[in-house]
Enzyme design. Sequence first.
Site, mmCIF file in Angstrom:
data_model
loop_
_atom_site.group_PDB
_atom_site.id
_atom_site.type_symbol
_atom_site.label_atom_id
_atom_site.label_comp_id
_atom_site.label_asym_id
_atom_site.label_seq_id
_atom_site.Cartn_x
_atom_site.Cartn_y
_atom_site.Cartn_z
ATOM 1 N N THR A 45 0.830 -1.196 0.000
ATOM 2 C CA THR A 45 0.000 0.000 0.000
ATOM 3 C C THR A 45 0.872 1.257 0.000
ATOM 4 O O THR A 45 1.897 1.317 0.671
ATOM 5 C CB THR A 45 -0.956 -0.001 1.218
ATOM 6 O OG1 THR A 45 -1.746 1.174 1.174
ATOM 7 C CG2 THR A 45 -0.199 -0.037 2.535
ATOM 8 N N LYS A 103 2.411 2.746 -6.838
ATOM 9 C CA LYS A 103 2.030 2.065 -8.086
ATOM 10 C C LYS A 103 1.046 2.871 -8.919
ATOM 11 O O LYS A 103 1.141 2.889 -10.143
ATOM 12 C CB LYS A 103 1.509 0.656 -7.812
ATOM 13 C CG LYS A 103 0.353 0.564 -6.854
ATOM 14 C CD LYS A 103 0.153 -0.854 -6.381
ATOM 15 C CE LYS A 103 -0.968 -0.935 -5.358
ATOM 16 N NZ LYS A 103 -0.662 -0.195 -4.116
ATOM 17 N N ASP A 155 -8.016 -2.221 -6.871
ATOM 18 C CA ASP A 155 -8.884 -1.556 -5.888
ATOM 19 C C ASP A 155 -10.333 -1.426 -6.382
ATOM 20 O O ASP A 155 -11.248 -1.270 -5.575
ATOM 21 C CB ASP A 155 -8.344 -0.156 -5.555
ATOM 22 C CG ASP A 155 -7.301 -0.211 -4.445
ATOM 23 O OD1 ASP A 155 -6.786 -1.304 -4.172
ATOM 24 O OD2 ASP A 155 -6.993 0.851 -3.865
ATOM 25 N N ASP A 156 -10.522 -1.469 -7.703
ATOM 26 C CA ASP A 156 -11.883 -1.374 -8.238
ATOM 27 C C ASP A 156 -12.690 -2.647 -7.970
ATOM 28 O O ASP A 156 -13.888 -2.691 -8.271
ATOM 29 C CB ASP A 156 -11.856 -1.116 -9.754
ATOM 30 C CG ASP A 156 -11.348 0.273 -10.076
ATOM 31 O OD1 ASP A 156 -11.336 1.117 -9.157
ATOM 32 O OD2 ASP A 156 -10.945 0.520 -11.234
ATOM 33 N N PHE A 193 -12.791 -4.251 -4.884
ATOM 34 C CA PHE A 193 -13.154 -4.456 -3.487
ATOM 35 C C PHE A 193 -14.638 -4.800 -3.409
ATOM 36 O O PHE A 193 -15.472 -4.208 -4.112
ATOM 37 C CB PHE A 193 -12.900 -3.186 -2.660
ATOM 38 C CG PHE A 193 -11.520 -3.133 -2.050
ATOM 39 C CD1 PHE A 193 -11.129 -4.057 -1.088
ATOM 40 C CD2 PHE A 193 -10.608 -2.157 -2.429
ATOM 41 C CE1 PHE A 193 -9.854 -4.017 -0.518
ATOM 42 C CE2 PHE A 193 -9.335 -2.110 -1.865
ATOM 43 C CZ PHE A 193 -8.957 -3.036 -0.910
ATOM 44 N N TRP A 252 -9.830 -5.319 5.259
ATOM 45 C CA TRP A 252 -9.711 -4.850 3.880
ATOM 46 C C TRP A 252 -8.539 -5.484 3.140
ATOM 47 O O TRP A 252 -8.587 -5.649 1.929
ATOM 48 C CB TRP A 252 -9.517 -3.330 3.861
ATOM 49 C CG TRP A 252 -10.731 -2.564 4.257
ATOM 50 C CD1 TRP A 252 -10.986 -1.981 5.466
ATOM 51 C CD2 TRP A 252 -11.867 -2.277 3.432
ATOM 52 N NE1 TRP A 252 -12.203 -1.363 5.444
ATOM 53 C CE2 TRP A 252 -12.769 -1.528 4.204
ATOM 54 C CE3 TRP A 252 -12.212 -2.596 2.111
ATOM 55 C CZ2 TRP A 252 -13.987 -1.077 3.706
ATOM 56 C CZ3 TRP A 252 -13.423 -2.151 1.617
ATOM 57 C CH2 TRP A 252 -14.298 -1.401 2.415
ATOM 58 N N ARG A 307 0.589 6.491 4.250
ATOM 59 C CA ARG A 307 -0.768 5.984 4.503
ATOM 60 C C ARG A 307 -1.544 6.962 5.386
ATOM 61 O O ARG A 307 -2.745 7.159 5.205
ATOM 62 C CB ARG A 307 -0.654 4.615 5.179
ATOM 63 C CG ARG A 307 -1.973 3.970 5.552
ATOM 64 C CD ARG A 307 -2.541 3.162 4.429
ATOM 65 N NE ARG A 307 -3.837 2.610 4.764
ATOM 66 C CZ ARG A 307 -4.398 1.572 4.166
ATOM 67 N NH1 ARG A 307 -3.806 0.975 3.176
ATOM 68 N NH2 ARG A 307 -5.594 1.155 4.521
#
Length: 218
Positions: free
Chosen positions: A18, A22, A42-43, A45, A61, A138
């Site tokens: 994370t 990227k 991530d699309d 999830f 998550w 983060r």
Amino acid sequence: MEDCLATGVARTRCPSMTNGGKTTLTNSLLKSLPNCCVIHQDDFFKPQDQIAVGEDGFKQWDVLESLDMEAMLSTVQAWMSSPRKFARAHGVNVQLDASDTHILILEGFLLYSYKPLVDLYSRRYFLTVPYEECKWRRSTRRYMVPDPPGLFDGHVWPMYQKYKREMEANGVEVGKSLSKMRPAPPHWDHLGNLKVPPRVSPPVSLALGPRGWSVPAG
Ligand SMILES: Nc1ncnc2c1ncn2[C@@H]1O[C@H](COP(=O)(O)OP(=O)(O)OP(=O)(O)O)[C@@H](O)[C@H]1O
Ligand SMILES: NC(=O)c1ccc[n+]([C@@H]2O[C@H](CO)[C@@H](O)[C@H]2O)c1
């Protein structure tokens, strides 16, 4: 990355921990590579109410089960069956005058933990940043669902370490010998000429220093 340009169809992956950078790297590549599509993990999830709560009290998550990987695989397969059609459908400007090169970038934090996808690569990259830098980056991020206090140390970082260990145990770690990597299949251009399959190179690990400059690792 320029090797990809010499291939008919190339699939590459841009995974990282994370906040490893990227998305930033992917956006930059998208600007310079022709006929290039990207699929973001991530699309995929699952909806928030389907994310399990762990014994630690955190929503989980950062586990593979929180992602609809079958749907992601289907999307990759749609690109594979017709890169040009996929590109057009996703608003990518297809250059007909250039060689018939098509590139797909998969961008995500758990790409090497789902076997059906691992088998499809033609290039692999893995970005890492040190713990402190990762934690700091983060802390500046606001996800759709904001991180509750303690999530990074209680869930995100331990899961990153767990999946990285599994990757290494499964031989997906960087620095493996070339023979462990399958070349992409040969590809014929629109005139029926066989194009040279991509030169297979070992996966590359980019370790980002505290201020983000990347250096090849290993
Ligand atoms: N080379 C770099 N140097 C310094 N900061 C960077 C660099 N690349 C990315 N960043 C910063 O790091 C943060 C995370 O970047 P980015 O969104 O690209 O990472 P990511 O790996 O896609 O994260 P996520 O896993 O949350 O989707 C952003 O604040 C970005 O500005
Ligand atoms: N994209 C999201 O909806 C979402 C929600 C909550 C947490 N996350 C985080 O995204 C990272 C991967 O990019 C993971 O570390 C998740 O914790 C994403």
